[in-house]
Design an enzyme around this catalytic site. Structure first.
Site, PDB file in Angstrom:
ATOM      1  N   ARG A  29       0.823  -1.202   0.000  1.00  0.00           N
ATOM      2  CA  ARG A  29       0.000   0.000   0.000  1.00  0.00           C
ATOM      3  C   ARG A  29       0.865   1.262   0.000  1.00  0.00           C
ATOM      4  O   ARG A  29       0.525   2.272  -0.618  1.00  0.00           O
ATOM      5  CB  ARG A  29      -0.947  -0.019   1.201  1.00  0.00           C
TER       6      ARG A  29
ATOM      7  N   ASP B 164       6.449  -0.045  11.276  1.00  0.00           N
ATOM      8  CA  ASP B 164       5.442  -0.597  12.165  1.00  0.00           C
ATOM      9  C   ASP B 164       5.520   0.153  13.490  1.00  0.00           C
ATOM     10  O   ASP B 164       6.455  -0.043  14.277  1.00  0.00           O
ATOM     11  CB  ASP B 164       5.691  -2.094  12.391  1.00  0.00           C
TER      12      ASP B 164
ATOM     13  N   ASN C 247       1.057  11.160  11.209  1.00  0.00           N
ATOM     14  CA  ASN C 247      -0.291  11.004  10.669  1.00  0.00           C
ATOM     15  C   ASN C 247      -0.896   9.625  10.950  1.00  0.00           C
ATOM     16  O   ASN C 247      -2.110   9.485  11.020  1.00  0.00           O
ATOM     17  CB  ASN C 247      -0.254  11.261   9.155  1.00  0.00           C
TER      18      ASN C 247
ATOM     19  N   SER D 108      -4.481  14.317  15.950  1.00  0.00           N
ATOM     20  CA  SER D 108      -5.298  13.933  17.084  1.00  0.00           C
ATOM     21  C   SER D 108      -6.737  13.800  16.592  1.00  0.00           C
ATOM     22  O   SER D 108      -6.980  13.412  15.447  1.00  0.00           O
ATOM     23  CB  SER D 108      -5.161  14.957  18.211  1.00  0.00           C
TER      24      SER D 108
END
Length: 359
Positions: A64, A87, A114, A173
């Site tokens: 991806r 990860d 992000n 957030s």
């Protein structure tokens, strides 16, 4: 306090990037959580449109990540892209990725944390220090804390080259942080939602039933809220620790809006209805969702804001909106305590620890 008071909920990332093109051009930018049909790729595409020096994209799933990088390269072939598998639930992976980035660039102008997950199950993992934490808290908060720490030398290097507050850390957030303060005595909700912790660590009592549902005793929505509170406190504490000693560096947290991403698409019908009730059905597009991140990352006027002092630095709909943050996300003592506990859980001493002046 921002450059464009007319920016709002419907402003797109492309519009913001065009306005701040001069701030983007020639910059080295790291973005986590970049995959097709995500806020991350919309953020990266908008930035790429303005000619950064290099985009470093880090995400969990290699295929991806490669697809997202290919999309960006197809639209902006002149922009150098570095793709690295990351990860955020693994301190080993985080350390490896940070080492790779540090070897490849001599400074980082903007780090955009992000990446994030929304998980209904506890899925305990062991921290480097030996404590057990739920996977959601580690992935959404502790992993980004570690990545930011390991990239700090490059961020501080950028801060030495720019005007005040132009080198930045941006944490994604959510207004979902209002669901829970930090549970210092029970991060993983082992004692349930309202029991076994002090009143200051309990979520509000009047939450919709869908938000307090549990699976094997784990309240996924509430735990997500805790991790998002941590993202806000982390950004504010970075800014506080840098504001005098490293004035070129600051940090902000953002609520991107309610957007149909993998996080929301995994909701069941009841969960979707609960989310809808909080936004009156006003779901944003990916382009609109990425806009506030770009304001936080590149608006030069925000460099003059006293973030970490009199301002907490929480943005939504492309504007500073500290008034929308919950009281527990604006508690400087909680921010300091969380920072120290994060060092303990990770078995590290932050580069900014010596910058910890009293409140």
């Amino acid at each position: 306090m921002t450059s464009y008071s007319d920016f709002g909920a419907e402003t797109t990332a492309s519009e913001v990037a065009t306005k701040f093109g001069q701030e983007i051009r020639g910059k080295t930018i790291v973005i986590t959580g970049v995959s097709p049909s995500s806020i991350g790729v919309s953020t990266a595409l908008a930035i790429a449109s303005q000619g950064p020096a290099v985009l470093v994209l880090a995400s969990r799933t290699k295929s991806r990540l490669e697809a997202a990088a290919s999309q960006i390269n197809g639209e902006y072939p002149s922009v150098p892209i570095i793709s690295i598998t990351l990860d955020l639930a693994s301190d080993v992976s985080i350390k490896l990725v940070a080492s790779q980035i540090n070897d490849l660039v001599d400074h980082v102008d903007v780090l955009i944390n992000n990446a994030g997950v929304s998980l209904p199950e506890r899925d305990l993992i062991t921290t480097p220090e030996g404590s057990s934490l739920d996977l959601q808290f580690f992935t959404n908060y502790l992993g980004p804390f570690l990545l930011t720490e390991l990239l700090l030398p490059k961020i501080l290097a950028a801060g030495c080259r720019v005007p005040r507050g132009r080198a930045r850390v941006v944490n994604l957030s959510s207004h979902g942080h209002r669901l829970s303060p930090i549970r210092f005595s029970d991060y993983s909700f082992s004692n349930g939602i309202y029991h076994g912790v002090g009143e200051e660590e309990r979520p509000p009592m009047d939450l919709p039933e869908a938000f307090v549902r549990t699976k094997d005793g784990y309240p996924g929505f509430i735990a997500y809220g805790q991790s998002k509170t941590a993202n806000i406190l982390h950004a504010t504490e970075i800014a506080r620790r840098c504001r005098h000693r490293y004035p070129g560096v600051t940090a902000f947290s953002v609520h991107p809006g309610t957007i149909s991403t993998e996080l929301s698409r995994s909701l069941d019908k009841e969960g979707r209805v609960a989310i809808d009730s909080t936004v009156n059905g006003a779901w944003k597009t990916l382009e609109q969702g990425a806009a506030t991140t770009l304001v936080a990352a590149f608006d030069p006027k925000l460099g003059d804001v006293d973030t970490g002092g009199t301002v907490y630095g929480y943005l939504s709909d492309c504007q500073l909106t500290d008034q929308l943050a919950a009281r527990w996300a604006k508690d400087p003592n909680a921010a300091q305590r969380l920072w120290l506990d994060s060092e303990r859980l990770l078995g590290i001493t932050s580069l900014l620890s010596h910058s910890n002046t009293s409140l």
